[in-house]
Design an enzyme around this catalytic site. Structure first.
Site, mmCIF file in Angstrom:
data_model
loop_
_atom_site.group_PDB
_atom_site.id
_atom_site.type_symbol
_atom_site.label_atom_id
_atom_site.label_comp_id
_atom_site.label_asym_id
_atom_site.label_seq_id
_atom_site.Cartn_x
_atom_site.Cartn_y
_atom_site.Cartn_z
ATOM 1 N N CYS A 136 2.307 -1.228 0.652
ATOM 2 C CA CYS A 136 2.628 -0.511 1.887
ATOM 3 C C CYS A 136 3.902 -1.079 2.512
ATOM 4 O O CYS A 136 4.774 -0.331 2.956
ATOM 5 C CB CYS A 136 1.460 -0.618 2.860
ATOM 6 S SG CYS A 136 1.656 0.365 4.363
ATOM 7 N N CYS A 232 -6.895 0.059 5.396
ATOM 8 C CA CYS A 232 -7.021 1.205 6.302
ATOM 9 C C CYS A 232 -7.662 2.427 5.656
ATOM 10 O O CYS A 232 -8.349 3.192 6.327
ATOM 11 C CB CYS A 232 -5.663 1.566 6.892
ATOM 12 S SG CYS A 232 -4.404 2.062 5.695
#
Length: 401
Positions: A136, A232
């Site tokens: 990410c 997440c």
């Protein structure tokens, strides 16, 4: 802080913010006034990025907040402690209003799925243990978001990461955070020198409790918000469900095989096992060889034959590690001449003495003593042995010997 309302001029706002600075931030651009310096802050809605934005706003910088909508549907939206969900976007917006700074929400869901979630599932299907937070940072935050920040005319992109950035003789350097318990340098090893030149990390010199204290002094509603704990897009930590949905073949059953070739049992998918795992193998003491048998651990995964290979703890020790996709940010180029480094082979691991040499496909790391639980798919991150602070780069663990 002096009260700022909608009728206050920009000049008065800047003056009010710098009356009582809480942290003495180094200048973003040497010789350039804060009011003329634009800082884009990646705001996740948590306390760390909120304080980062507040510190720059309070110091009189031209601050713009950006929140990325990465995964905002399904169970993840209601999951407390997972970043980038709906509540977090709301919290980031409220903080931006409190700071009186512009705030934008960018829909990065498709990029995130392609660059992070798919890679996560593919790695597990290959029998690896991935680190999606690194991907990410590498493929979303420090690539796509950085481009957006430049498009907005920013002089720098700031984040709430607990790492430090210093300007060295050969260019900017990445260092571990002062608070060792919060240090995130392991997850930043893919950062390139040109990216590091544009990045700022205002929290790297602070302990976490001081960050929360600052949030309270600054009147931020997120001061007591819990830190994110889960990946997440993996609600409740059930990563196998996510992988099975994206790569069903990774959940196909197979055999649990001893290193000596004995089939000891069956499993319901290699994605449910990691190197070094002892519990949850589903093998009784009798199958292991009786009450006095040596405990068995997962020592290797064989995705081609859908096998979980188990063996004694002594089989977990690794001395040589081959790496791919190596990012080296030391002052001198990495070559076939051995270089002494300290390394971490997992985020929570200790610093290990090692030597590294460049290879045609990446690098070879030789540990000074064997280490257990080294898993393909994880990262091997290099640190300067002189102080153990400066990050010299890292690479992805491809194979262990």
């Amino acid at each position: 802080m002096t009260h700022i309302d909608a009728h206050t001029t920009p000049e008065d706002k800047a003056a009010a913010r710098v009356e009582t600075p809480f942290v003495d931030l180094p200048p973003v651009i040497a010789g350039k006034a804060p009011a003329d310096t634009r800082v884009v802050v990646a705001m996740s809605g948590g306390v760390d990025s909120s304080v980062a934005a507040a510190l720059y706003a309070q110091a009189g910088y031209d601050v713009v907040g950006i929140t990325l909508q990465l995964y905002d549907h399904g169970a993840a939206v209601q999951k407390k402690g997972a970043c980038c969900a709906g509540q977090d976007i709301h919290d980031a917006r409220r903080v931006a209003e409190r700071l009186d700074i512009p705030h934008y929400v960018l829909d990065y869901e498709s990029r995130f799925k392609d660059s992070v979630m798919t890679d996560f599932a593919d790695a597990y299907a290959r029998g690896e243990t991935p680190i999606p937070c690194v991907r990410c940072n590498e493929r979303v935050k420090f690539r796509d978001l950085m481009e957006t920040a430049r498009d907005l005319g920013a002089d720098a992109l700031a984040t709430g990461h607990y790492v430090q950035r210093f300007d060295g003789d050969a260019g900017p350097q990445l260092h571990r955070a002062v608070d060792d318990s919060r240090d995130q340098s392991y997850f930043m090893f893919t950062t390139k020198p040109e990216q590091l030149a544009f990045l700022r990390f205002p929290l790297g010199g602070l302990p976490k409790d001081e960050t929360r204290a600052l949030a309270q002094k600054l009147g931020l509603e997120v001061a007591a918000k819990p830190d994110s704990q889960d990946i997440c897009f993996v609600p409740d930590g059930k990563y196998a469900q996510v992988v099975e949905r994206l790569r069903p073949e990774a959940a196909e059953p197979g055999d649990i095989v001893h290193m000596d070739g004995r089939v000891l049992g069956t499993h319901d998918g290699i994605i449910r096992y990691t190197i070094g795992q002892r519990r949850g193998l589903g093998i009784s003491d009798t199958e292991m060889g009786g009450e006095n048998a040596e405990p068995l651990f997962v020592v290797r995964l064989n995705p081609e034959q859908r096998q979980v290979i188990v063996g004694p703890r002594s089989a977990l020790g690794v001395s040589d590690i081959t790496l791919t996709d190596v990012n080296w940010i030391g002052d001198q180029p990495l070559s076939d001449t051995p270089v002494d480094v300290n390394v971490k082979v997992r985020s929570t691991g200790r610093l290990l003495a090692a030597r590294i040499v460049a290879t045609q496909d990446g690098a070879l790391v030789t540990l000074s003593s064997p280490e257990e639980g080294v898993s393909p798919g994880q990262a091997c991150v290099f640190y300067d042995p002189a102080d153990g602070s400066r990050v010299l780069g890292g690479g992805w663990i491809r194979r262990t010997l």
